[in-house]
Design a protein around this motif. Structure first.
Motif, PDB file in Angstrom:
ATOM      1  N   CYS A 142      43.714  41.082  28.321  1.00 35.50           N
ATOM      2  CA  CYS A 142      42.256  41.095  28.457  1.00 35.50           C
ATOM      3  C   CYS A 142      41.811  40.074  29.511  1.00 35.50           C
ATOM      4  O   CYS A 142      40.901  40.327  30.292  1.00 35.50           O
ATOM      5  N   PHE A 143      42.478  38.920  29.520  1.00 33.83           N
ATOM      6  CA  PHE A 143      42.146  37.887  30.495  1.00 33.83           C
ATOM      7  C   PHE A 143      42.402  38.394  31.911  1.00 33.83           C
ATOM      8  O   PHE A 143      41.574  38.230  32.808  1.00 33.83           O
ATOM      9  N   LEU A 144      43.561  39.016  32.123  1.00 33.19           N
ATOM     10  CA  LEU A 144      43.877  39.538  33.449  1.00 33.19           C
ATOM     11  C   LEU A 144      42.905  40.644  33.845  1.00 33.19           C
ATOM     12  O   LEU A 144      42.493  40.739  35.002  1.00 33.19           O
ATOM     13  N   ALA A 145      42.538  41.471  32.885  1.00 32.93           N
ATOM     14  CA  ALA A 145      41.605  42.564  33.174  1.00 32.93           C
ATOM     15  C   ALA A 145      40.252  42.023  33.617  1.00 32.93           C
ATOM     16  O   ALA A 145      39.616  42.570  34.528  1.00 32.93           O
ATOM     17  N   GLU A 146      39.818  40.927  32.997  1.00 32.62           N
ATOM     18  CA  GLU A 146      38.538  40.331  33.372  1.00 32.62           C
ATOM     19  C   GLU A 146      38.597  39.768  34.791  1.00 32.62           C
ATOM     20  O   GLU A 146      37.625  39.833  35.541  1.00 32.62           O
ATOM     21  N   SER A 199      33.351  44.634  38.234  1.00 31.33           N
ATOM     22  CA  SER A 199      32.008  44.457  37.697  1.00 31.33           C
ATOM     23  C   SER A 199      31.778  43.048  37.162  1.00 31.33           C
ATOM     24  O   SER A 199      30.655  42.675  36.835  1.00 31.33           O
ATOM     25  N   ASN A 200      32.844  42.252  37.057  1.00 32.28           N
ATOM     26  CA  ASN A 200      32.751  40.912  36.505  1.00 32.28           C
ATOM     27  C   ASN A 200      32.588  39.852  37.581  1.00 32.28           C
ATOM     28  O   ASN A 200      32.594  38.663  37.294  1.00 32.28           O
ATOM     29  N   ARG A 239      33.471  34.266  37.555  1.00 28.19           N
ATOM     30  CA  ARG A 239      34.867  33.840  37.336  1.00 28.19           C
ATOM     31  C   ARG A 239      35.095  32.481  37.982  1.00 28.19           C
ATOM     32  O   ARG A 239      35.017  32.350  39.195  1.00 28.19           O
ATOM     33  N   VAL A 240      35.363  31.478  37.154  1.00 25.85           N
ATOM     34  CA  VAL A 240      35.435  30.099  37.622  1.00 25.85           C
ATOM     35  C   VAL A 240      36.850  29.551  37.419  1.00 25.85           C
ATOM     36  O   VAL A 240      37.416  29.660  36.335  1.00 25.85           O
TER      37      VAL A 240
END
Length: 255
Positions: A76-80, A85-86, A90-91
């Motif tokens: 899920c982390f990699l997908a984000e 669309s995200n 992302r920091v």
């Protein structure tokens, strides 16, 4: 020279392996394993008080540490990170720690391998403190991780000496070479860059953020007078290598 003992001994003529084998610590088998791995010799034949871990004809070489349980990669982390669309939130935050920056670089290399993308394509913001600020600046300037790793080993060899505070002349030379002597933070537009610093000329000291974008106060009240005279350089004037050097000015390490 041939008459010198092949390893260090204490006043009782005990070797490190002998002391480890007879130790009462719970981790003595692991210590013995490490000593054996680096070639620690067993005791000579006839020495009294030995056990199977150090005796001349013994067979026990200690016990290796337990194999760590590897956590599965958080899909899920990699997908984000890769979700188009995200973008915008992302920091990547990079901590300080001097030469331990090589650990940060190794982690980012692993992340690039997992995502199959350059690290700059995975984040919208990069923030860093001290060595993290130097690394953040290099990343934002487009330097590949492999090149940054080589630079950090160069810093280790040429900057970090024995006596502190360290001489920063080589560090300044390296920073100017990788970041550009006249490059300002506003020239970097691939990612939002934020480097932490401290204003130490007044008491109490204050946090200062070097940015490659306008500060919130400048956007809310662009015509407000500066609280400092002369005013600090803004994102259109602040030189990148100076910001990185300022963030890395840890007390006792550099002036």
């Amino acid at each position: 020279m041939s008459n010198l003992p092949s390893c260090s001994r204490n006043n009782n003529n005990d070797t490190p392996r002998h002391l480890a084998a007879l130790s009462e610590t719970k981790k003595k088998d692991r210590i013995l394993y490490v000593l054996h791995a680096v070639g620690a010799e067993r005791c000579e034949s006839g020495k009294q008080g030995c056990n199977d871990g150090c005796r001349h004809d013994g067979s026990f070489d200690g016990a290796p540490p337990a194999v760590p349980i590897t956590e599965p990669v958080n899909i899920c982390f990699l997908a984000e990170l890769l979700d188009s669309s995200n973008h915008g939130g992302r920091v990547l935050c990079l901590d300080g720690g001097g030469i331990k920056g090589v650990v940060l670089i190794a982690q980012l290399m692993a992340l690039e391998k997992l995502t199959q993308r350059p690290i700059l394509e995975c984040f919208d913001w990069i923030a860093g403190t001290s060595t993290g600020g130097i690394l953040a600046s290099g990343l934002a300037a487009g330097k590949p991780l492999r090149e940054l790793m080589n630079i950090y080993f160069l810093i280790k060899d040429k900057v970090f000496g024995i006596t502190r505070p360290f001489d920063d002349r080589e560090l300044l030379k390296i920073l100017k070479e990788i970041l550009g002597e006249h490059t300002v933070v506003n020239d970097i537009q691939t990612v939002k860059l934020l480097i932490t610093g401290t204003l130490c000329d007044k008491s109490p000291v204050r946090l200062h953020l070097f940015r490659n974008y306008p500060s919130p106060s400048a956007m809310v009240a662009p015509d407000a007078p500066s609280p400092r005279s002369p005013p600090l350089a803004d994102h259109t004037q602040q030189v990148v290598w100076q910001a990185a050097r300022s963030s890395g000015a840890a007390p006792t390490y550099f002036e």
